[in-house]
Design an enzyme around this catalytic site. Structure first.
Site, mmCIF file in Angstrom:
data_model
loop_
_atom_site.group_PDB
_atom_site.id
_atom_site.type_symbol
_atom_site.label_atom_id
_atom_site.label_comp_id
_atom_site.label_asym_id
_atom_site.label_seq_id
_atom_site.Cartn_x
_atom_site.Cartn_y
_atom_site.Cartn_z
ATOM 1 C CD1 TRP A 120 -0.106 -1.362 3.420
ATOM 2 C CD2 TRP A 120 0.767 0.457 2.850
ATOM 3 N NE1 TRP A 120 0.594 -0.994 4.252
ATOM 4 C CE2 TRP A 120 1.302 0.358 4.091
ATOM 5 C CE3 TRP A 120 0.876 2.573 2.922
ATOM 6 C CZ2 TRP A 120 2.077 0.332 5.197
ATOM 7 C CZ3 TRP A 120 2.087 3.300 4.052
ATOM 8 C CH2 TRP A 120 2.308 1.769 5.020
ATOM 9 C CG ASN A 121 4.752 1.193 0.999
ATOM 10 O OD1 ASN A 121 4.945 0.231 -0.279
ATOM 11 N ND2 ASN A 121 6.640 1.388 1.343
ATOM 12 C CD GLU A 126 13.151 -5.857 -5.047
ATOM 13 O OE1 GLU A 126 13.660 -5.726 -6.467
ATOM 14 O OE2 GLU A 126 13.483 -4.585 -3.815
ATOM 15 C CB CYS A 141 10.892 -0.700 2.559
ATOM 16 S SG CYS A 141 11.593 -0.203 0.512
ATOM 17 C CD GLU A 144 10.961 -4.917 -7.760
ATOM 18 O OE1 GLU A 144 10.039 -4.195 -7.414
ATOM 19 O OE2 GLU A 144 9.761 -5.476 -8.267
HETATM 20 N N1 NAI Z 1 11.513 -4.107 -0.537
HETATM 21 C C1 NAI Z 1 10.224 -3.264 -1.014
HETATM 22 O O1 NAI Z 1 10.989 -2.927 -2.355
HETATM 23 C C2 NAI Z 1 9.689 -2.948 -0.062
HETATM 24 C C3 NAI Z 1 8.971 -3.748 0.620
HETATM 25 N N2 NAI Z 1 7.658 -2.784 1.812
HETATM 26 C C4 NAI Z 1 7.859 -3.922 2.999
HETATM 27 O O2 NAI Z 1 5.750 -4.098 3.294
HETATM 28 C C5 NAI Z 1 5.783 -3.762 4.329
HETATM 29 C C6 NAI Z 1 4.981 -3.248 4.615
HETATM 30 O O3 NAI Z 1 3.139 -3.447 3.616
HETATM 31 P P1 NAI Z 1 2.060 -4.404 3.689
HETATM 32 O O4 NAI Z 1 1.850 -3.430 2.858
HETATM 33 O O5 NAI Z 1 2.202 -4.211 4.921
HETATM 34 O O6 NAI Z 1 2.820 -5.776 3.460
HETATM 35 P P2 NAI Z 1 2.075 -6.824 3.733
HETATM 36 O O7 NAI Z 1 3.370 -7.855 3.094
HETATM 37 O O8 NAI Z 1 1.247 -6.932 4.669
HETATM 38 O O9 NAI Z 1 1.456 -6.419 2.446
HETATM 39 C C7 NAI Z 1 2.359 -6.652 0.975
HETATM 40 C C8 NAI Z 1 0.664 -7.373 0.277
HETATM 41 O O10 NAI Z 1 0.830 -8.491 0.570
HETATM 42 C C9 NAI Z 1 -0.158 -9.077 0.349
HETATM 43 N N3 NAI Z 1 -0.584 -10.025 1.388
HETATM 44 C C10 NAI Z 1 -0.612 -10.238 2.639
HETATM 45 N N4 NAI Z 1 -0.501 -11.586 2.834
HETATM 46 C C11 NAI Z 1 -0.848 -12.102 2.177
HETATM 47 C C12 NAI Z 1 -0.994 -13.728 2.263
HETATM 48 N N5 NAI Z 1 -0.887 -14.653 3.063
HETATM 49 N N6 NAI Z 1 -1.563 -14.330 0.469
HETATM 50 C C13 NAI Z 1 -1.054 -13.298 -0.348
HETATM 51 N N7 NAI Z 1 -1.240 -11.739 -0.587
HETATM 52 C C14 NAI Z 1 -1.056 -11.286 1.087
HETATM 53 C C15 NAI Z 1 -1.350 -7.770 1.383
HETATM 54 O O11 NAI Z 1 -2.904 -7.894 0.409
HETATM 55 C C16 NAI Z 1 -0.375 -6.921 0.324
HETATM 56 O O12 NAI Z 1 -1.156 -6.798 -1.309
HETATM 57 C C17 NAI Z 1 6.764 -2.995 5.209
HETATM 58 O O13 NAI Z 1 7.190 -4.408 5.907
HETATM 59 C C18 NAI Z 1 7.717 -2.781 3.836
HETATM 60 O O14 NAI Z 1 9.040 -2.967 4.513
HETATM 61 C C19 NAI Z 1 7.259 -1.727 1.046
HETATM 62 C C20 NAI Z 1 6.997 -1.406 0.128
HETATM 63 C C21 NAI Z 1 8.540 -1.766 -0.718
HETATM 64 O O1 LIG Z 2 7.887 0.418 -0.876
HETATM 65 C C1 LIG Z 2 9.054 1.104 -1.014
HETATM 66 O O2 LIG Z 2 9.083 1.182 0.490
HETATM 67 C C2 LIG Z 2 9.972 1.675 -2.202
HETATM 68 O O3 LIG Z 2 10.606 0.545 -2.791
HETATM 69 C C3 LIG Z 2 10.556 3.034 -1.958
HETATM 70 S S1 LIG Z 2 10.997 3.723 -3.006
HETATM 71 O O4 LIG Z 2 11.284 2.568 -4.173
HETATM 72 O O5 LIG Z 2 10.190 4.402 -3.843
HETATM 73 O O6 LIG Z 2 12.545 4.008 -2.567
#
Ligand code: NAI
Ligand SMILES: O=C(O)[C@H](O)CS(=O)(=O)O
Length: 487
Positions: free
Chosen positions: A158-159, A257, A291, A465
């Site tokens: 969602w972020n 990611e 993240c 990515e």
């Molecule tokens: N590495 C990166 O580029 C990024 C990492 N994040 C991480 O994501 C987290 C925050 O985002 P959230 O949306 O709260 O993460 P989340 O992992 O709870 O949800 C992410 C997605 O996964 C889906 N989801 C959750 N549980 C599921 C399941 N059992 N089966 C299928 N789909 C499922 C959610 O509906 C959502 O669409 C933080 O830990 C953040 O660090 C967020 C954005 C970018």
């Molecule tokens: O969802 C995130 O945290 C993004 O990957 C960070 S960024 O790519 O917008 O820096």
């Protein structure tokens, strides 16, 4: 559309699934909230296994024709898609802020960032080159071709309701793949708006499909289907591990990611003003909900007082409020669970000896707003040192030596982003090489760009990515030996 519709272009508003080029509902709906006001922005069709399977079948049906298009033809439609995002930038930004809460200036920035992936991979589509390898036989030629992997499932957070989608859809479609997307149920409206623009860009029916609702049910279909050959996921490490396990029965290719816990190291010789600017940019972007946000500030003892005071001065100038009610730098946290987690991290730190220099509690605005916070005297036994806070809390740790701080910085299961400030070139190479991180900002607090490989090591994920590397996540190498030739 509730929540006091304003100037959002109704043409972009959808509240159902986009499958095989058609919009459709479900028997149930779920609410999408404005995190700044708590009001319902829209009721959205709640999809499950059936809708997910329909979307997978649609993507499979569309794959042959999409991959058969020339790269140039796919490229021109993707470029048009990105251009349309910029044409509708204000409406997309307003919708994004309404369902996610980030300040409008950041939302406008995200629209451009999301569009940049379509622009970048529209070009990469035309450069998915193969190889001709010198043959060991005079009677045969050896070639390597790159082919699209097939139907791709994408699950996004969602972020960044737009950028996390195009960071997957752009390389996937550029490669010739088709996609089924499950966006976060917190922020599906931006994803639907993206599909409206895809239609206008003549992305054919079935190439890009969206289903939302029962995440577990949809995810079970997407991870369990043998038609789906790839899962690209962005979200928490916990969910990433779960989905990876679910994909193992069909041995899908994975891009993950995941979470982070970024260290931000300020050495004694750093430009303090530059370090504070970088600290604010990296820590408080999206109200700390990215993240790659800093989670731990390590400040060398010689400048600890000067840096922390300068940081407090800068944080005190951050304005907090509803993105659609004024010009603010900080918005609400996405939901109540996020607020509780931030409160838990601050309370735990204080119990274990941290001092609050500013903020430290829910904002007077109420709801899920939290005061921009600076903690000092943080130590490694605190939750904030090991877990991702995902909120506007800057925790400052002291350190003496370079060796000590590199060990501390590497002391978490994560390895996504890391930052440090120094004027010493030799130290820059030493520390950049020693940090266990997929990305390192040296005298920079914002490092995300479509031209560079975004991704982490350790439990922050798999794959990259963006950049020239990003399209490989959606392609397979095929080796051809063309024999029977005259020597
Ligand atoms: N590495 C990166 O580029 C990024 C990492 N994040 C991480 O994501 C987290 C925050 O985002 P959230 O949306 O709260 O993460 P989340 O992992 O709870 O949800 C992410 C997605 O996964 C889906 N989801 C959750 N549980 C599921 C399941 N059992 N089966 C299928 N789909 C499922 C959610 O509906 C959502 O669409 C933080 O830990 C953040 O660090 C967020 C954005 C970018
Ligand atoms: O969802 C995130 O945290 C993004 O990957 C960070 S960024 O790519 O917008 O820096």
């Amino acid at each position: 559309m509730n929540d006091g519709d304003r100037s959002i272009e109704t043409s972009l508003l959808r509240n159902g699934h986009y499958i095989d080029g058609h919009w459709r509902g479900s028997s149930e709906t779920y609410p999408v909230y404005n995190p700044a006001t708590g009001s319902v922005v829209a009721e959205v069709a709640k999809g499950g296994r059936a809708e997910a399977q329909e979307a997978v079948d649609a993507a499979a049906k569309a794959f042959p024709a999409w991959r058969a298009l020339t790269a140039k033809e796919r490229s021109s439609r993707m470029r048009r898609w990105g251009e349309l995002m910029l044409v509708h930038r204000e409406a997309l930004a307003e919708l994004l802020s309404r369902e996610q809460g980030k300040p409008l200036a950041e939302a406008r920035g995200e629209v451009a960032y999301a569009a940049s992936f379509l622009e970048w991979f529209a070009e990469e589509a035309k450069r998915a080159y193969g190889d001709v390898i010198p043959s060991p036989s005079p009677h045969a030629k050896i070639l390597v071709v790159r082919e699209p992997i097939g139907v791709v499932a994408a699950i996004t957070p969602w972020n960044f309701p737009l950028a996390m989608i195009t960071r997957k859809a752009a390389p996937a479609l550029a490669a010739g793949c088709t996609m089924v997307l499950k966006p976060s149920e917190e922020t599906p409206l931006s994803a639907f708006a993206l599909a409206v623009l895809a239609e206008l860009a003549e992305i054919p029916a079935g190439v890009f499909n969206i289903v939302s609702g029962d995440a577990i049910a949809i995810g079970t279909v997407l991870t369990g289907s043998s038609i789906v050959r790839k899962l690209s996921f962005t979200g928490s490490t916990r969910t990433g591990k779960l989905l990876a396990r679910q994909c193992s029965d069909t041995l899908k290719k994975l891009s993950l990611e995941l979470g982070g816990n970024a260290p931000f190291i300020v050495f004694d010789d750093a430009d303090i003003d530059a370090a504070v600017r970088g600290a604010i940019a990296s820590k408080f972007r999206n109200t700390g909900q990215t993240c790659v946000c800093v989670n731990r500030f390590y400040v060398q003892n010689g400048i600890y007082k000067a840096f922390t005071q300068a940081l407090v001065d800068a944080v005190s100038r951050l304005r907090v409020g509803d993105a659609l009610a004024g010009d603010f730098e900080q918005g609400p946290l996405i939901n109540r669970a996020a607020l509780i987690k931030v409160q838990e991290h601050v309370a735990d730190a204080v119990v274990k000896g941290a001092r609050v220099l500013m903020g430290g509690k829910p904002h007077a605005l109420g709801g899920t707003f939290f005061e921009p916070t600076v903690l000092v005297d943080a130590t490694h036994g605190m939750l904030i040192a090991q877990e991702e806070t995902f909120g506007p809390v800057a925790a400052c740790f002291r350190f003496d030596s370079e060796e000590e701080v590199v060990t501390a910085a590497n002391g978490t299961p994560y390895g996504l982003a890391a930052y440090f400030y120094t004027r010493d070139i030799a130290r820059s190479w030493r520390v950049a090489g020693a940090l266990e991180s997929g990305m390192v900002g040296i005298n920079e607090g914002i490092i995300s760009t479509e031209v560079a490989p975004f991704g982490g090591v350790k439990e922050s994920g798999l794959g990259r990515e963006g950049s020239k590397y990003g399209i490989d996540e959606y392609m397979e190498l095929k080796y051809l030996m063309l024999g029977g030739l005259d020597g």
